[in-house]
Design a protein around this motif. Structure first.
Motif, PDB file in Angstrom:
ATOM      1  N   MET A 190     -60.680 -11.993  27.243  1.00 47.62           N
ATOM      2  CA  MET A 190     -60.490 -13.390  27.663  1.00 47.62           C
ATOM      3  C   MET A 190     -59.052 -13.828  27.438  1.00 47.62           C
ATOM      4  SD  MET A 190     -63.730 -15.581  26.412  1.00 47.62           S
ATOM      5  CE  MET A 190     -65.370 -14.963  26.373  1.00 47.62           C
ATOM      6  N   LYS A 191     -58.523 -13.456  26.252  1.00 48.59           N
ATOM      7  CA  LYS A 191     -57.143 -13.837  25.951  1.00 48.59           C
ATOM      8  C   LYS A 191     -56.186 -13.211  26.968  1.00 48.59           C
ATOM      9  CE  LYS A 191     -55.738 -15.779  22.817  1.00 48.59           C
ATOM     10  NZ  LYS A 191     -55.525 -17.228  22.607  1.00 48.59           N
ATOM     11  N   VAL A 193     -56.672 -12.194  30.066  1.00 46.96           N
ATOM     12  CA  VAL A 193     -56.680 -12.688  31.436  1.00 46.96           C
ATOM     13  C   VAL A 193     -56.365 -14.184  31.496  1.00 46.96           C
ATOM     14  CG1 VAL A 193     -58.226 -10.901  32.273  1.00 46.96           C
ATOM     15  CG2 VAL A 193     -59.159 -13.059  31.486  1.00 46.96           C
ATOM     16  N   GLY A 194     -56.081 -14.783  30.322  1.00 49.79           N
ATOM     17  CA  GLY A 194     -55.569 -16.146  30.332  1.00 49.79           C
ATOM     18  C   GLY A 194     -56.605 -17.243  30.195  1.00 49.79           C
ATOM     19  N   ALA A 195     -57.721 -16.963  29.494  1.00 51.79           N
ATOM     20  CA  ALA A 195     -58.678 -18.032  29.227  1.00 51.79           C
ATOM     21  C   ALA A 195     -58.062 -18.985  28.201  1.00 51.79           C
ATOM     22  CB  ALA A 195     -59.977 -17.457  28.677  1.00 51.79           C
ATOM     23  N   SER A 196     -58.317 -20.272  28.351  1.00 52.62           N
ATOM     24  CA  SER A 196     -57.735 -21.228  27.407  1.00 52.62           C
ATOM     25  C   SER A 196     -58.459 -21.116  26.068  1.00 52.62           C
ATOM     26  CB  SER A 196     -57.859 -22.649  27.951  1.00 52.62           C
ATOM     27  OG  SER A 196     -59.210 -23.017  28.000  1.00 52.62           O
ATOM     28  N   ASP A 197     -57.782 -21.535  25.005  1.00 58.04           N
ATOM     29  CA  ASP A 197     -58.377 -21.486  23.663  1.00 58.04           C
ATOM     30  C   ASP A 197     -59.722 -22.205  23.628  1.00 58.04           C
ATOM     31  OD1 ASP A 197     -56.338 -20.034  22.712  1.00 58.04           O
ATOM     32  OD2 ASP A 197     -55.363 -21.646  21.593  1.00 58.04           O
ATOM     33  N   PHE A 199     -61.802 -22.763  26.065  1.00 58.10           N
ATOM     34  CA  PHE A 199     -62.832 -22.044  26.802  1.00 58.10           C
ATOM     35  C   PHE A 199     -63.480 -20.985  25.920  1.00 58.10           C
ATOM     36  CE2 PHE A 199     -64.496 -18.727  29.489  1.00 58.10           C
ATOM     37  CZ  PHE A 199     -65.133 -19.421  30.503  1.00 58.10           C
ATOM     38  N   ARG A 201     -63.405 -21.004  22.575  1.00 54.35           N
ATOM     39  CA  ARG A 201     -63.952 -21.612  21.364  1.00 54.35           C
ATOM     40  C   ARG A 201     -65.333 -22.240  21.519  1.00 54.35           C
ATOM     41  NH1 ARG A 201     -59.013 -24.863  20.072  1.00 54.35           N
ATOM     42  NH2 ARG A 201     -57.852 -23.384  18.830  1.00 54.35           N
ATOM     43  N   LEU A 277     -58.447 -15.962  17.294  1.00 56.24           N
ATOM     44  CA  LEU A 277     -57.841 -16.531  18.500  1.00 56.24           C
ATOM     45  C   LEU A 277     -56.342 -16.275  18.563  1.00 56.24           C
ATOM     46  CD1 LEU A 277     -59.549 -19.923  19.261  1.00 56.24           C
ATOM     47  CD2 LEU A 277     -59.645 -17.798  20.523  1.00 56.24           C
TER      48      LEU A 277
END
Lengths: 279, 226
Positions: A190-191, A193-197, A199, A201, A277
């Motif tokens: 996730m990190k 491919v650019g998922a927001s924190d 998203f 959490r 994270l």
């Protein structure tokens, strides 16, 4: 999540235990305060007279007391009447007092009623100064005793709550950490491919808050049952003991416990996610 | 469009991983990043994805200074980078289709877009018939193709490959390289860390050589040694 069912169970269990203890202490202190208020509201003062007092002095006192500002009414209770009243309270064990009929150990007294609650203390002090008065008793003394007791209980409870909250926080943190660990691959992807924190959490936060809420709600249910039983028992067996009525007080208590559970779950998740994270 | 300006990186344990490295990669270039293990290749890739911050110097991607990005902007940067790893990093409990779709779901792409795009990506990497297979049912080469499809899912501007053929046999490596060339011909900028010297010599592209944290060569005409 299915890999650590045992841990989840343990964390809900410990939240449950903590909230039961917490709720129990809250109920006890709240009831003591409630009783204190009840006593505080009483306007009655009892002034005991000295044993060797003369009939003339008693007659004079009746006049003097009636003239004190703030006195609504006053009744003279002779030691004979006092003994009869005691007999009534003992009911079928009245015979215990038989030996006192000849030599009454009780004192004469005046029952004085104040017009307002705030005047009780000054009134009692005024009565104390009158000649022939041995001792003055009033509800406030009981109130002060109760108050100092609730104060001690409050401090104890605060420490207990702090300790239990920290313990619950750690247990919840560990549970969430296990879930996070089991899903660390997903988190890492996730990190990348650019998922927001947020998203990443929120599912963990949701899990933490649900665990906390579950523990608190079950504890609330247990306390609800417990209190209703105690309330019923007291109403029958000790009717003069004032307890806080079930509704709406207990609903408020359950609501507050639920909020507490959610808050602890939220912070537990946030804290255990922090390190994972930071990729 | 991608620039390293005098970048140095010293880790907390005092290991100096990069020492004053500068280079620029233009849009559409295919660049090999070569050097022995521990030379600093991985550090360069980690600086690009903002996993690490440089001790000094600047990293610029499309006019954006990567090392000054606030934490909340790092996610947006990563959506413009596709990353392929040596060990594929597929989710074992998800099918091929789900693995690719996952990358789009977590950046909250519309469901319809995901449904349309995933088959196209799988077709591009030649896995159209395998969308319902799980990673453990695929060969290493096929797994890497899935990883490539996933890296391309959010239409990144740059593809970063960290030893993409490191776990594959020569024939399979060659297939992956042909696929990367195809993607590059369609306009994708590719930065690939490798120490597969045979590959570098066979498929010629620009080569940046890193040794002991320093850039020792930058040859546009390509070739590993000599």
């Amino acid at each position: 999540m299915r890999h650590n069912g045992g841990m989840m169970f343990a964390s809900v269990g410990i939240t449950l235990v903590m909230f039961i203890i917490l709720g129990f202490f809250l109920l006890v202190t709240a009831n003591l305060e409630y009783m204190a208020e009840d006593v505080e509201g009483k306007l009655e003062i009892t002034a005991y007279l000295k044993d060797e007092i003369s009939q003339e002095r008693i007659a004079a006192l009746t006049q003097e007391i009636a003239l004190i500002p703030g006195v609504k009414s006053t009744i003279f209770v002779s030691n004979t009447v006092a003994l009869e009243r005691l007999g009534e309270r003992l009911g079928d064990r009245k015979d215990l007092l038989a030996s006192y009929q000849a030599d009454n150990p009780l004192r004469h007294s005046f029952e004085v009623y104040a017009t307002e609650g705030e005047q009780v203390i000054s009134l009692a002090e005024g009565l104390q100064k009158l000649e022939g008065i041995a001792e003055v008793r009033y509800g406030r003394e009981e109130v002060e005793k109760l108050m100092s007791m609730t104060q001690a209980l409050r401090i104890g409870m605060l420490l207990l709550v702090a300790g239990l909250s920290v313990a619950t926080l750690f247990v919840l943190m560990n549970t969430i950490r296990l879930t996070v660990y089991a899903r660390r691959q997903e988190i890492q992807i996730m990190k990348f491919v650019g998922a927001s924190d947020w998203f990443i959490r929120w599912p963990f936060l949701l899990q933490g808050m649900l665990l906390g809420l579950l523990g608190a709600l079950v504890a609330g249910g247990v306390l609800f049952l417990l209190y209703s039983r105690v309330n019923q028992y007291v109403a029958v067996q000790i009717p003069f003991l004032p307890l806080i009525p079930m509704m709406p007080y207990l609903l408020q208590l359950v609501r507050n416990l639920a909020i507490g559970g959610i808050v602890i779950g939220f912070y537990g998740s946030m804290l255990s996610l922090g390190r994972y994270l930071n990729v | 469009m991608l620039t390293f300006q005098s970048v140095s990186k010293t880790y907390k344990n005092q290991v100096c991983a990069l020492d004053d490295v500068s280079f620029t990669i233009e849009r559409g270039e295919f660049v090999y990043l070569v050097g022995p293990s521990g030379a600093g290749k991985s550090t360069i890739l980690r600086l690009l994805t903002a996993e690490e911050k440089p001790t000094s110097g600047q990293i610029i991607i499309e006019n954006q200074v990567v090392n000054r990005l606030r934490r909340s902007r790092v996610a947006a940067l990563r959506r413009r980078l596709g990353v392929v790893f040596q060990d594929f990093r597929l989710l074992p409990n998800k099918t091929v289709h789900e693995n690719v779709a996952f990358a789009m779901q977590v950046v909250e792409a519309p469901v319809a877009t995901i449904r349309n795009r995933v088959p196209l990506l799988l077709e591009l990497v030649g896995l159209s018939g395998r969308q319902h297979s799980y990673p453990n049912q695929l060969s290493g080469g096929e797994q890497q193709r899935v990883a490539l499809a996933r890296a391309l899912a959010n239409d990144p501007g740059i593809l970063i490959c960290d030893e993409p053929t490191g776990n594959l046999d020569p024939a399979t490596s060659w297939e992956i390289m042909r696929l990367l060339s195809l993607v590059n011909e369609r306009g994708m900028t590719i930065l690939m860390a490798t120490h597969d010297s045979e590959m570098v010599n066979r498929m010629k592209h620009r080569v940046i050589v890193i040794e002991n944290g320093k850039k020792v060569r930058d040859r546009v005409e390509g070739g590993y040694l000599n």
